[in-house]
Design a protein around this motif. Sequence first.
Motif, PDB file in Angstrom:
ATOM      1  N   GLN A 287       3.435   5.450   3.303  1.00 52.44           N
ATOM      2  CA  GLN A 287       3.768   3.833   3.337  1.00 52.44           C
ATOM      3  C   GLN A 287       3.459   3.225   4.576  1.00 52.44           C
ATOM      4  OE1 GLN A 287       4.847   2.308   0.565  1.00 52.44           O
ATOM      5  NE2 GLN A 287       4.075   3.995  -0.397  1.00 52.44           N
ATOM      6  N   LYS A 288       3.203   3.814   5.851  1.00 52.93           N
ATOM      7  CA  LYS A 288       2.931   3.165   7.050  1.00 52.93           C
ATOM      8  C   LYS A 288       1.364   2.412   6.712  1.00 52.93           C
ATOM      9  CE  LYS A 288       5.626   5.830  10.043  1.00 52.93           C
ATOM     10  NZ  LYS A 288       5.523   6.670  11.150  1.00 52.93           N
ATOM     11  N   GLN A 289       0.518   3.306   6.211  1.00 56.89           N
ATOM     12  CA  GLN A 289      -0.927   2.866   5.699  1.00 56.89           C
ATOM     13  C   GLN A 289      -0.788   2.131   4.458  1.00 56.89           C
ATOM     14  OE1 GLN A 289      -3.418   6.225   5.758  1.00 56.89           O
ATOM     15  NE2 GLN A 289      -3.340   6.411   8.000  1.00 56.89           N
ATOM     16  N   TRP A 290      -0.221   2.386   3.323  1.00 51.80           N
ATOM     17  CA  TRP A 290      -0.135   1.825   2.318  1.00 51.80           C
ATOM     18  C   TRP A 290       0.203   0.220   2.505  1.00 51.80           C
ATOM     19  CZ3 TRP A 290       0.570   4.911  -2.861  1.00 51.80           C
ATOM     20  CH2 TRP A 290       0.131   3.839  -3.865  1.00 51.80           C
ATOM     21  N   ASP A 291       1.308   0.156   2.855  1.00 47.58           N
ATOM     22  CA  ASP A 291       1.922  -1.331   3.415  1.00 47.58           C
ATOM     23  C   ASP A 291       1.922  -1.518   4.778  1.00 47.58           C
ATOM     24  OD1 ASP A 291       3.267  -3.761   3.024  1.00 47.58           O
ATOM     25  OD2 ASP A 291       5.194  -2.561   2.847  1.00 47.58           O
TER      26      ASP A 291
ATOM     27  N   ILE B  86       6.531  -5.031   1.441  1.00 48.38           N
ATOM     28  CA  ILE B  86       7.260  -4.702   0.211  1.00 48.38           C
ATOM     29  C   ILE B  86       8.764  -4.553   0.504  1.00 48.38           C
ATOM     30  CG2 ILE B  86       7.730  -2.591  -1.327  1.00 48.38           C
ATOM     31  CD1 ILE B  86       4.592  -1.737  -0.986  1.00 48.38           C
ATOM     32  N   SER B  87       9.577  -5.443  -0.371  1.00 49.81           N
ATOM     33  CA  SER B  87      10.894  -5.603  -0.259  1.00 49.81           C
ATOM     34  C   SER B  87      11.624  -4.465  -1.206  1.00 49.81           C
ATOM     35  CB  SER B  87      11.201  -6.927  -0.796  1.00 49.81           C
ATOM     36  OG  SER B  87      10.983  -6.991  -2.137  1.00 49.81           O
ATOM     37  N   LEU B  88      13.067  -4.261  -0.948  1.00 49.31           N
ATOM     38  CA  LEU B  88      13.926  -3.543  -1.822  1.00 49.31           C
ATOM     39  C   LEU B  88      13.853  -4.150  -3.134  1.00 49.31           C
ATOM     40  CD1 LEU B  88      15.918  -1.183  -1.342  1.00 49.31           C
ATOM     41  CD2 LEU B  88      17.655  -2.855  -0.980  1.00 49.31           C
ATOM     42  N   SER B  89      13.674  -5.224  -3.414  1.00 51.68           N
ATOM     43  CA  SER B  89      13.644  -5.918  -4.712  1.00 51.68           C
ATOM     44  C   SER B  89      12.431  -5.308  -5.566  1.00 51.68           C
ATOM     45  CB  SER B  89      13.672  -7.400  -4.883  1.00 51.68           C
ATOM     46  OG  SER B  89      13.298  -7.812  -6.181  1.00 51.68           O
ATOM     47  N   TYR B  90      11.376  -5.086  -4.730  1.00 49.06           N
ATOM     48  CA  TYR B  90       9.962  -4.794  -5.223  1.00 49.06           C
ATOM     49  C   TYR B  90      10.047  -3.457  -5.548  1.00 49.06           C
ATOM     50  CZ  TYR B  90       5.066  -3.328  -5.377  1.00 49.06           C
ATOM     51  OH  TYR B  90       3.718  -2.848  -5.809  1.00 49.06           O
TER      52      TYR B  90
END
Length: 113
Positions: free
Chosen positions: A17-21, A26-30
Amino acid sequence: MTDFTYTDLSTANAERQKQWDSGNQISLSYRGNEMAGEVGEACNVIKKLERERLGLRGSRDTIEHLAEELADVVICADLIAQAAGINLSFAVAAKFNATSEKVGLPHRMVLTQ
């Protein structure tokens, strides 16, 4: 068969996720919507498997595809837990134990924080 621990998944998930976002946008809602979508996909596969079991007309699917969709659900659950600061390993064990207690079954998981 490849065995892994929850820690293995969570560590790999965090690193990816460090690379993806990389902008941490990206939020908790997402994440919640992402998981709802993955659960929906798994349910759709289950529907098609059940359709086949009942001998009804319509499209079919496979257990292998169900495995992929369930894996997506677990991965999403881990990402939500990380975003919310939840120790999911502990939470799962605690909930499992509480349900066993509630329904009077002896099965328990070890709780480690």
